[in-house]
Scaffold this motif. Structure first.
Motif, PDB file in Angstrom:
ATOM      1  N   ASN A 191       1.263   9.464 -14.693  1.00 48.32           N
ATOM      2  CA  ASN A 191       0.027   9.426 -15.465  1.00 48.32           C
ATOM      3  C   ASN A 191      -0.161   8.059 -16.097  1.00 48.32           C
ATOM      4  O   ASN A 191       0.637   7.620 -16.904  1.00 48.32           O
ATOM      5  CB  ASN A 191       0.051  10.499 -16.560  1.00 48.32           C
ATOM      6  CG  ASN A 191       0.011  11.896 -15.964  1.00 48.32           C
ATOM      7  OD1 ASN A 191      -0.726  12.124 -15.006  1.00 48.32           O
ATOM      8  ND2 ASN A 191       0.804  12.800 -16.499  1.00 48.32           N
ATOM      9  N   VAL A 192      -1.208   7.403 -15.695  1.00 52.16           N
ATOM     10  CA  VAL A 192      -1.554   6.091 -16.238  1.00 52.16           C
ATOM     11  C   VAL A 192      -2.957   6.201 -16.815  1.00 52.16           C
ATOM     12  O   VAL A 192      -3.885   6.585 -16.118  1.00 52.16           O
ATOM     13  CB  VAL A 192      -1.518   5.008 -15.143  1.00 52.16           C
ATOM     14  CG1 VAL A 192      -1.992   3.683 -15.707  1.00 52.16           C
ATOM     15  CG2 VAL A 192      -0.114   4.877 -14.591  1.00 52.16           C
ATOM     16  N   GLY A 193      -3.108   5.831 -18.062  1.00 50.89           N
ATOM     17  CA  GLY A 193      -4.419   5.921 -18.683  1.00 50.89           C
ATOM     18  C   GLY A 193      -4.895   7.364 -18.699  1.00 50.89           C
ATOM     19  O   GLY A 193      -4.189   8.254 -19.157  1.00 50.89           O
ATOM     20  N   THR A 194      -6.085   7.585 -18.180  1.00 51.04           N
ATOM     21  CA  THR A 194      -6.658   8.927 -18.219  1.00 51.04           C
ATOM     22  C   THR A 194      -6.540   9.671 -16.897  1.00 51.04           C
ATOM     23  O   THR A 194      -6.972  10.798 -16.788  1.00 51.04           O
ATOM     24  CB  THR A 194      -8.156   8.829 -18.580  1.00 51.04           C
ATOM     25  OG1 THR A 194      -8.810   8.020 -17.600  1.00 51.04           O
ATOM     26  CG2 THR A 194      -8.335   8.214 -19.951  1.00 51.04           C
ATOM     27  N   GLY A 195      -5.937   9.015 -15.885  1.00 49.85           N
ATOM     28  CA  GLY A 195      -5.874   9.670 -14.589  1.00 49.85           C
ATOM     29  C   GLY A 195      -4.504   9.544 -13.961  1.00 49.85           C
ATOM     30  O   GLY A 195      -3.662   8.792 -14.419  1.00 49.85           O
ATOM     31  N   PRO A 196      -4.259  10.295 -12.900  1.00 50.92           N
ATOM     32  CA  PRO A 196      -2.953  10.247 -12.244  1.00 50.92           C
ATOM     33  C   PRO A 196      -2.776   8.962 -11.437  1.00 50.92           C
ATOM     34  O   PRO A 196      -3.738   8.404 -10.927  1.00 50.92           O
ATOM     35  CB  PRO A 196      -2.982  11.470 -11.332  1.00 50.92           C
ATOM     36  CG  PRO A 196      -4.429  11.664 -11.035  1.00 50.92           C
ATOM     37  CD  PRO A 196      -5.165  11.255 -12.275  1.00 50.92           C
ATOM     38  N   ALA A 197      -1.556   8.505 -11.342  1.00 48.30           N
ATOM     39  CA  ALA A 197      -1.245   7.334 -10.524  1.00 48.30           C
ATOM     40  C   ALA A 197       0.059   7.567  -9.800  1.00 48.30           C
ATOM     41  O   ALA A 197       1.027   8.016 -10.396  1.00 48.30           O
ATOM     42  CB  ALA A 197      -1.145   6.087 -11.402  1.00 48.30           C
ATOM     43  N   ARG A 198       0.082   7.292  -8.522  1.00 49.76           N
ATOM     44  CA  ARG A 198       1.298   7.462  -7.737  1.00 49.76           C
ATOM     45  C   ARG A 198       1.717   6.165  -7.086  1.00 49.76           C
ATOM     46  O   ARG A 198       2.704   6.122  -6.385  1.00 49.76           O
ATOM     47  CB  ARG A 198       1.078   8.525  -6.658  1.00 49.76           C
ATOM     48  CG  ARG A 198       0.707   9.899  -7.189  1.00 49.76           C
ATOM     49  CD  ARG A 198       0.527  10.909  -6.056  1.00 49.76           C
ATOM     50  NE  ARG A 198       1.746  11.053  -5.270  1.00 49.76           N
ATOM     51  CZ  ARG A 198       1.809  10.864  -3.948  1.00 49.76           C
ATOM     52  NH1 ARG A 198       0.735  10.504  -3.287  1.00 49.76           N
ATOM     53  NH2 ARG A 198       2.942  11.039  -3.313  1.00 49.76           N
ATOM     54  N   TYR A 199       0.984   5.103  -7.279  1.00 48.71           N
ATOM     55  CA  TYR A 199       1.180   3.886  -6.518  1.00 48.71           C
ATOM     56  C   TYR A 199       1.566   2.714  -7.417  1.00 48.71           C
ATOM     57  O   TYR A 199       1.089   2.582  -8.548  1.00 48.71           O
ATOM     58  CB  TYR A 199      -0.106   3.522  -5.760  1.00 48.71           C
ATOM     59  CG  TYR A 199      -0.481   4.533  -4.717  1.00 48.71           C
ATOM     60  CD1 TYR A 199      -0.077   4.386  -3.393  1.00 48.71           C
ATOM     61  CD2 TYR A 199      -1.218   5.670  -5.052  1.00 48.71           C
ATOM     62  CE1 TYR A 199      -0.405   5.323  -2.429  1.00 48.71           C
ATOM     63  CE2 TYR A 199      -1.551   6.619  -4.092  1.00 48.71           C
ATOM     64  CZ  TYR A 199      -1.146   6.437  -2.777  1.00 48.71           C
ATOM     65  OH  TYR A 199      -1.467   7.380  -1.841  1.00 48.71           O
ATOM     66  N   ALA A 200       2.416   1.822  -6.870  1.00 53.33           N
ATOM     67  CA  ALA A 200       2.773   0.607  -7.599  1.00 53.33           C
ATOM     68  C   ALA A 200       1.529  -0.203  -7.922  1.00 53.33           C
ATOM     69  O   ALA A 200       1.442  -0.829  -8.993  1.00 53.33           O
ATOM     70  CB  ALA A 200       3.752  -0.227  -6.778  1.00 53.33           C
ATOM     71  N   ALA A 228       0.827  -1.208   0.000  1.00 49.58           N
ATOM     72  CA  ALA A 228       0.000   0.000   0.000  1.00 49.58           C
ATOM     73  C   ALA A 228       0.858   1.252   0.000  1.00 49.58           C
ATOM     74  O   ALA A 228       0.425   2.311  -0.449  1.00 49.58           O
ATOM     75  CB  ALA A 228      -0.921  -0.002   1.223  1.00 49.58           C
ATOM     76  N   PHE A 229       2.107   1.138   0.487  1.00 54.08           N
ATOM     77  CA  PHE A 229       2.957   2.320   0.657  1.00 54.08           C
ATOM     78  C   PHE A 229       4.072   2.408  -0.377  1.00 54.08           C
ATOM     79  O   PHE A 229       5.020   3.172  -0.197  1.00 54.08           O
ATOM     80  CB  PHE A 229       3.547   2.345   2.071  1.00 54.08           C
ATOM     81  CG  PHE A 229       3.977   0.994   2.587  1.00 54.08           C
ATOM     82  CD1 PHE A 229       5.212   0.467   2.276  1.00 54.08           C
ATOM     83  CD2 PHE A 229       3.119   0.264   3.381  1.00 54.08           C
ATOM     84  CE1 PHE A 229       5.598  -0.767   2.750  1.00 54.08           C
ATOM     85  CE2 PHE A 229       3.499  -0.981   3.866  1.00 54.08           C
ATOM     86  CZ  PHE A 229       4.738  -1.495   3.547  1.00 54.08           C
ATOM     87  N   TYR A 230       4.001   1.652  -1.485  1.00 54.30           N
ATOM     88  CA  TYR A 230       4.958   1.830  -2.582  1.00 54.30           C
ATOM     89  C   TYR A 230       4.443   2.959  -3.472  1.00 54.30           C
ATOM     90  O   TYR A 230       3.576   2.765  -4.335  1.00 54.30           O
ATOM     91  CB  TYR A 230       5.106   0.551  -3.401  1.00 54.30           C
ATOM     92  CG  TYR A 230       5.845  -0.558  -2.708  1.00 54.30           C
ATOM     93  CD1 TYR A 230       6.517  -0.355  -1.503  1.00 54.30           C
ATOM     94  CD2 TYR A 230       5.890  -1.843  -3.257  1.00 54.30           C
ATOM     95  CE1 TYR A 230       7.190  -1.376  -0.879  1.00 54.30           C
ATOM     96  CE2 TYR A 230       6.576  -2.868  -2.634  1.00 54.30           C
ATOM     97  CZ  TYR A 230       7.225  -2.636  -1.438  1.00 54.30           C
ATOM     98  OH  TYR A 230       7.901  -3.651  -0.815  1.00 54.30           O
TER      99      TYR A 230
END
Length: 298
Positions: A69-78, A59-61
């Motif tokens: 940016n993944v697909g159409t939205g932001p992503a910060r997580y593994a 959960a904390f990676y």
């Protein structure tokens, strides 16, 4: 050593509860460190193409600084990168995740997550991975000197397992007394601890006890050793270099092969953000060390 056509099946397999996985897996911590999202997705897909069916995450990676940016939205997580790369997931893919950390805003220290926070972390993992049930959740503890009970935290995860949100439970960063305490509450399929050829600490006895109990032992930082979050070793001992030269392998492959040779219940989860290194890590599962080489390395 050659890497062509060597897949994760070369390392053999182990059963986590009712799920059989190949002993050479993949750790996802490092895929968040590089700003190139496409590269992270290539790494994950390359691992699965090579037969990896056990991916470790947490959960904390989280990517340092900013968002991906993944697909159409932001992503910060593994977990989000895993979903972007691999969903819809192969039926045989086991994704293991970790929960358990919380942060005290007043002191800035890492503390054990409360039962409510553990539930929230599990629900967050479900949402970010896009799953209705988590295959394996490891309770990552904040280990303190002396006896520190994990009964409340592990009991909270056991309740989520009874509710059907978690399939199997494991532990991370623990001692034997923690395993004893947890097994009195619910089945434990894995113990994930810091362990490497040159950074074994007091883990040999726990590794053997896990084998006796049919519990997988999953070393993290097998490549990094005492370097931990600093990344894979580049300064290898003479014994590691000699064995590598004898097999036409890299020192990193010898480190992974040694890890797998510690018992049939030992699983490797090397991580990398480099697509080329994935095949090299997987190929280490085919490296067979002699008894004399193991004595030399040990």
């Amino acid at each position: 050593m050659p890497t062509e056509e060597i897949t994760a099946s070369a390392a053999g397999s182990w059963t986590l509860g009712d799920r059989t996985v190949r002993r050479m897996g993949f750790g996802s911590m490092r895929i968040t460190a590089h700003p190139d999202t496409d590269r992270a997705i290539r790494v994950l897909r390359r691992a699965v193409d090579l037969g990896v069916d056990h991916i470790d995450t947490a959960a904390f990676y989280v990517s340092p600084g900013g968002t991906l940016n993944v697909g159409t939205g932001p992503a910060r997580y593994a977990t989000e990168l895993i979903r972007a790369a691999l969903a819809p997931y192969p039926d045989d893919l086991v994704i293991a995740t970790k929960v358990g950390f919380a942060y005290d805003p007043e002191t800035g220290l890492t503390i054990a997550a409360s039962p409510a926070q553990l539930r929230a972390q599990v629900q967050e993992n479900l949402r970010r991975l896009g799953r209705d049930q988590l295959d394996l959740v490891n309770l990552r503890i904040v280990k303190r000197p002396g006896r520190d009970s994990i009964a409340e935290s592990f009991g909270a995860l056991a309740e989520l397992r009874r509710e059907g949100l978690i399939r199997h439970l494991g532990l991370s960063n623990v001692r034997l007394d923690h395993l004893d305490e947890a097994q009195a509450i619910a089945p434990v399929v894995s113990v994930q601890n810091n362990y490497a050829i040159d950074n074994r600490g007091d883990q040999d006895a726990l590794l053997r006890e896990c084998g006796a109990r049919g519990v997988a032992f999953v070393p993290f930082f097998a490549l990094a050793g005492a370097n931990r979050e600093g990344g894979a070793h580049t300064d290898h001992g003479a014994a590691v270099r000699a064995v590598a030269a004898a097999h036409g392998a890299t020192p990193q492959q010898v480190r992974l092969a040694w890890t797998l040779h510690q018992g049939p219940h030992v699983l490797a989860i090397p991580g990398t953000g480099d697509p080329d290194h994935v095949a090299q890590n997987v190929a280490a599962g085919a490296l067979r060390l002699t008894a004399e080489e193991l004595r030399t390395l040990g």
